[in-house]
Design a protein around this motif. Structure first.
Motif, PDB file in Angstrom:
ATOM      1  N   THR A   1       1.175  14.095   1.896  1.00  0.00           N
ATOM      2  CA  THR A   1       1.605  13.505   0.630  1.00  0.00           C
ATOM      3  C   THR A   1       1.650  11.994   0.783  1.00  0.00           C
ATOM      4  O   THR A   1       1.610  11.465   1.897  1.00  0.00           O
ATOM      5  N   SER A   2       1.745  11.312  -0.361  1.00  0.00           N
ATOM      6  CA  SER A   2       1.876   9.854  -0.354  1.00  0.00           C
ATOM      7  C   SER A   2       3.072   9.448  -1.202  1.00  0.00           C
ATOM      8  O   SER A   2       3.476  10.159  -2.129  1.00  0.00           O
ATOM      9  N   THR A   3       3.647   8.303  -0.876  1.00  0.00           N
ATOM     10  CA  THR A   3       4.749   7.729  -1.645  1.00  0.00           C
ATOM     11  C   THR A   3       4.504   6.231  -1.790  1.00  0.00           C
ATOM     12  O   THR A   3       3.820   5.608  -0.967  1.00  0.00           O
ATOM     13  N   VAL A   4       5.052   5.657  -2.867  1.00  0.00           N
ATOM     14  CA  VAL A   4       4.974   4.216  -3.094  1.00  0.00           C
ATOM     15  C   VAL A   4       6.377   3.695  -3.351  1.00  0.00           C
ATOM     16  O   VAL A   4       7.249   4.416  -3.847  1.00  0.00           O
TER      17      VAL A   4
ATOM     18  N   PRO B   1       0.833  -1.206   0.000  1.00  0.00           N
ATOM     19  CA  PRO B   1       0.000   0.000   0.000  1.00  0.00           C
ATOM     20  C   PRO B   1       0.869   1.258   0.000  1.00  0.00           C
ATOM     21  O   PRO B   1       2.057   1.218   0.319  1.00  0.00           O
ATOM     22  N   PRO B   2       0.304   2.409  -0.332  1.00  0.00           N
ATOM     23  CA  PRO B   2       1.068   3.666  -0.286  1.00  0.00           C
ATOM     24  C   PRO B   2       1.371   4.064   1.155  1.00  0.00           C
ATOM     25  O   PRO B   2       0.696   3.641   2.094  1.00  0.00           O
ATOM     26  N   GLU B   3       2.393   4.870   1.319  1.00  0.00           N
ATOM     27  CA  GLU B   3       2.756   5.403   2.633  1.00  0.00           C
ATOM     28  C   GLU B   3       2.390   6.881   2.695  1.00  0.00           C
ATOM     29  O   GLU B   3       2.361   7.569   1.672  1.00  0.00           O
ATOM     30  N   THR B   4       2.155   7.386   3.905  1.00  0.00           N
ATOM     31  CA  THR B   4       1.613   8.735   4.078  1.00  0.00           C
ATOM     32  C   THR B   4       2.513   9.569   4.975  1.00  0.00           C
ATOM     33  O   THR B   4       3.072   9.064   5.957  1.00  0.00           O
ATOM     34  N   ARG B   5       2.647  10.832   4.625  1.00  0.00           N
ATOM     35  CA  ARG B   5       3.358  11.802   5.459  1.00  0.00           C
ATOM     36  C   ARG B   5       2.466  13.013   5.670  1.00  0.00           C
ATOM     37  O   ARG B   5       1.759  13.440   4.762  1.00  0.00           O
ATOM     38  N   VAL B   6       2.527  13.599   6.878  1.00  0.00           N
ATOM     39  CA  VAL B   6       1.712  14.776   7.185  1.00  0.00           C
ATOM     40  C   VAL B   6       2.570  15.795   7.928  1.00  0.00           C
ATOM     41  O   VAL B   6       3.442  15.434   8.724  1.00  0.00           O
ATOM     42  N   THR B   7       2.303  17.073   7.670  1.00  0.00           N
ATOM     43  CA  THR B   7       2.988  18.182   8.344  1.00  0.00           C
ATOM     44  C   THR B   7       1.946  19.164   8.847  1.00  0.00           C
ATOM     45  O   THR B   7       1.045  19.559   8.099  1.00  0.00           O
ATOM     46  N   ALA B   8       2.071  19.562  10.128  1.00  0.00           N
ATOM     47  CA  ALA B   8       1.137  20.522  10.719  1.00  0.00           C
ATOM     48  C   ALA B   8       1.697  21.930  10.604  1.00  0.00           C
ATOM     49  O   ALA B   8       2.908  22.142  10.728  1.00  0.00           O
TER      50      ALA B   8
END
Length: 395
Positions: free
Chosen positions: A91-94, A64-71
């Motif tokens: 954003t997402s990365t594969v 599955p894709p991986e997720t990153r988040v920034t506040a």
């Protein structure tokens, strides 16, 4: 039979044969497990080119894709932010070369705007949340493989043989925070009392204790002493070994989110001048040590005329800090060439007694301060309070 009917029968026979072939293929392949396949990025099932029906299992994309988040406002070490508005960019990365398409789902825990997983796009802004403790709010986001979300590698015409791997990030990216948007109040109180000058007491202890309190538990404090930043802690803070002279202390509280209060009303105190630091400029005086003396020592004279001369200073109030005792004599004090003032040290035994030579209403004068013993009886002098006649209003 005419040609047309013969053609129809031939076509029906061909279609029936193809259907029979497809059904046999389904039965033959339906029992084979649909396992993860290295390099698989598309779970589309193979279909018969004529009938369009699935003829076997597809492969399982188990990456599955991986997720990153920034506040927009990262929580501090205590887990707080000082704003009621947060924006989250993600954003997402594969890692397997999957071309997607990809989307996102978001969830908010805590507060009146909480919601379960729902489709979202970056950025997401959350505004107007009430203040809350650390960790009360959690924003989560997970990337989704939209191309495979509605597909399964299993042949739909036979019982499923294996569970489809998740097509969304199983470890969502998240930000947990508490919120505090209100500045605290600070309270500074001083121990020690001076009946003559209660708003600017003379402090003869080795440390000056102050109490610092905030309207918000867990606050830290920032302090200044005569305008200079000085380390301080609450609720009890002691100014250790303060320098001689006037001290004006202010403080402010900083809560766990970083909100700072207004600076407090100034708190003042005055520290006497230790006479032993002028020993090299004395005549007929020697240093004596005792735990009860100011800073642990004082000056002693045993003959008439022993003199101490201090540097030129502006004086609006003058006190002599000196012990008293039944066998002690007298000293006289003056500023510049003004009249002498006699201080009798004979009396009951005390230490750190303050003898007022010139009170705060005597006017201002400038000159050297001179102290002189008046008899052959021993006298001990400890410290001097010499300050201009400038005081804040009474409390």
């Amino acid at each position: 039979m005419n040609r047309t009917s013969t053609t129809i029968r031939v076509r029906r026979s061909a279609s029936a044969a193809a259907l029979l072939l497809a059904a046999s293929t389904l039965l033959a392949t339906g029992a084979a497990p649909a396992g993860a396949t290295p390099g698989c990025t598309d779970e589309t099932q193979p279909t018969d080119p004529v009938l369009g029906l699935p003829v076997g299992d597809g492969c399982d994309d188990d990456t599955p894709p991986e997720t990153r988040v920034t506040a927009s406002a990262a929580p501090n070490a205590a887990g707080f932010v000082a704003t009621a508005t947060q924006s989250f960019a993600f954003t997402s990365t594969v890692s397997d070369g999957d071309a997607g398409p990809f989307g996102f789902e978001c969830r908010l825990t805590g507060g009146p705007q909480a919601h379960d997983w729902r489709a979202c796009t970056s950025p997401v802004t959350v505004a107007g949340l009430p203040d809350a403790s650390a960790g009360a709010y959690v924003f989560e986001v997970r990337a989704v493989d939209l191309g495979d979300r509605d597909r399964t590698p299993d042949n739909l015409l036979v019982p499923p043989t294996v569970a489809d791997s998740p097509d969304e990030d199983p470890t969502p990216a998240s930000v947990a925070w508490g919120q505090d948007t209100k500045a605290p109040f600070v309270f500074v109180t001083r121990s020690g009392y001076d009946e003559d000058t209660p708003t600017q007491p003379v402090m003869t202890s080795s440390t000056v204790p102050l109490r610092l309190n905030s309207s918000e538990p867990g606050s830290s404090f920032e302090c200044t002493d005569n305008g200079r930043t000085t380390p301080c802690t609450g609720p009890r803070w002691e100014v250790a070994d303060p320098k001689a002279g006037r001290h004006v202390v202010t403080a402010r509280a900083v809560d766990r989110a970083g909100n700072a209060s207004a600076w407090s009303t100034p708190v003042e105190f005055f520290v006497p001048l230790d006479l032993t630091r002028r020993l090299a400029r004395t005549d007929g005086w020697s240093r004596v040590r005792k735990s009860g003396y100011f800073r642990g020592d004082a000056l002693r004279a045993e003959r008439r005329g022993a003199r101490i001369v201090l540097p030129r200073v502006e004086v609006g109030e003058l006190r002599l800090v000196a012990p008293t005792g039944p066998r002690l004599g007298k000293v006289r004090v003056r500023v510049g060439r003004r009249a002498w003032h006699v201080v009798d040290l004979r009396g009951r035994r005390t230490t750190l007694a303050q003898h007022t030579v010139l009170d705060r209403y005597s006017g201002v004068r400038t000159g050297r301060i001179t102290l002189e013993s008046l008899s052959n009886r021993p006298v001990v002098v400890d410290a001097v309070v010499a300050r201009p006649n400038r005081f804040p209003p009474a409390d």
